[in-house]
Design an enzyme around this catalytic site. Structure first.
Site, short mmCIF file in Angstrom:
data_model
loop_
_atom_site.label_atom_id
_atom_site.label_comp_id
_atom_site.label_asym_id
_atom_site.label_seq_id
_atom_site.Cartn_x
_atom_site.Cartn_y
_atom_site.Cartn_z
N ASP A 148 0.42 5.50 1.00
CA ASP A 148 -0.47 6.43 1.70
C ASP A 148 -1.04 7.50 0.79
O ASP A 148 -0.54 7.72 -0.31
CB ASP A 148 0.34 7.16 2.79
N TYR B 87 12.26 3.15 -2.59
CA TYR B 87 11.56 4.44 -2.54
C TYR B 87 12.55 5.58 -2.77
O TYR B 87 13.73 5.47 -2.42
CB TYR B 87 10.92 4.65 -1.16
N ARG C 91 8.82 8.04 5.26
CA ARG C 91 8.59 9.46 5.59
C ARG C 91 9.13 9.79 6.99
O ARG C 91 9.61 10.90 7.23
CB ARG C 91 7.11 9.78 5.49
N ARG D 184 0.84 -1.19 0.00
CA ARG D 184 0.00 0.00 0.00
C ARG D 184 0.87 1.24 0.00
O ARG D 184 1.98 1.22 0.52
CB ARG D 184 -0.86 0.04 1.26
#
Lengths: 258, 258
Positions: free
Chosen positions: A58, A117, A204, A56
């Site tokens: 966000d 990422y 993050r 997933r």
């Protein structure tokens, strides 16, 4: 019905997360999974199709490369043609780059061995309008040598409780980070992190913590301590979602390539 | 009121044209000039301020570098601070990169001696979601040598009637193109064109015509003929606005730098 009419299809796709409530389908709100399942239903004469993603993302987070699979039953669309067929139905903030039939045993989530990422930071005065959706501003004059000394502490296998959202549902919070480093790319300072899997908000929170420690004059020992204490309140705030891209998902046999 | 309280301010700015009805203020519709004038009014205690741009851009066209000026009267905002002051009020699809006081004789439109545009083309299968706002798809396998032989015909001083929108209001349609060439940049094929000034839709019609001629097996002689005939119906369709960026505006003394 013969099993020959069932195909497992893998999609390589991208999305601009700005106007989505994240990947996962919800009762309300526009989601990536929801939009694609709607399009798949159209292509399968109204039959509900479940899409399984590698993981997933966000609300607000982008993907330049995400992988998903679904089972197609009784469709006449050739496997490679699902790309065009879906793109012609989907909104422009989701683009399918590739579709192909894969072995029935393939699983987009369970078979993924690595995720990569990238987080894009930029100085406010360098952020042009077309960069605003895809980067986060920071006024800090980052010394990348110092940033990378801290980031290095995140590599290896650790319990990342300090870097996970309080509501992260995973019982086991040990993850393996293969690499974590900052580099410059044009006007951007980019944080690239590769790991076997990530907890909720983990990337993050890594970025927010590294920036906070840098600003406060912290060093590698602070990152080490935050990890060891397994306490979310010791880490920094989560950086905003706009700068974050899921950039690569790697499967077993491809691993050697990366 | 003493003239000392009036300053002429130059803005270097960028915008994402997707959600604008172009640069120029209109009775209805969201425009770049309209949004900035609204912000300037807020910064000048409700006084109307006129913003003069180097030129207009159409609905959907972006600017990574546009220049504008305005006259500020009785404001306490330091000239260099208009950047932050405006950015804090403006929507994120307009970003001011720089603000500074300039000589009262400066004029953003009349003093501009060169404009540079870039048009981004991409193959459908390479266009990821975050590229959709800023590029146009083309399935053509472009041979850049052939494209550049045709583009070369556009350079020099010509009457560009064939490449101007029928409603272009300029009486004199002679413009000077300094350079026009295609090059590759990552997944993109980029058309870069620099000229003293451009007619309405001129860049997009150049791109549309060059693509059409390429597809039809045309060559430099076809471009030459279209120019000579001064007939808009001979040129190709205007390429879509999304791929187009105003990329640079150059003023007298800076000219030698480019």
């Amino acid at each position: 019905m013969s099993s020959a009419s069932i195909r497992k299809i893998r999609l390589d796709l991208s999305y601009d997360g700005t106007d989505f409530e994240g990947w996962q389908i919800q009762k309300e709100g526009r989601t990536v999974q929801g939009e694609i399942e709607k399009a798949l239903k159209t292509l399968h004469k109204g039959k509900d199709i479940t899409l399984v993603g590698s993981g997933r993302t966000d609300s607000g987070v982008h993907a330049s490369f995400q992988v998903a699979h679904f089972e197609s039953e009784n469709s006449t669309v050739p496997s490679e043609r699902f790309r065009q067929a879906l793109n012609s139905i989907l909104p422009r903030d989701i683009r399918i780059m590739k579709s192909r039939e894969v072995d029935p045993s393939f699983h987009a989530r369970y078979d993924a061995v690595m995720r990569v990422y990238r987080y894009y930071l930029i100085k406010p005065e360098d952020q042009k309008a077309h960069m605003c959706r895809y980067s986060t501003t920071s006024v800090l004059d980052l010394d990348l040598k110092k940033m990378n000394e801290m980031a290095m502490e995140l590599t290896g296998s650790h319990d990342f409780t300090s870097f996970a959202a309080a509501r992260d549902p995973n019982e086991n919070k040990v993850r393996t980070i293969h690499s974590a480093r900052f580099y410059r790319e044009g006007p951007y300072t980019v944080f690239r992190v590769a790991g076997n899997a990530f907890l909720w908000r983990m990337v993050r929170t890594m970025v927010g913590t590294l920036l906070q420690q840098y600003e406060n004059g912290g060093g590698p020992e602070n990152i080490r301590e935050i990890l060891e204490k397994k306490d979310r309140t010791l880490a920094g705030p989560s950086a905003r979602p706009y700068g974050l891209f899921l950039d690569k998902v790697i499967y077993g046999s491809e691993k050697a390539l990366y």
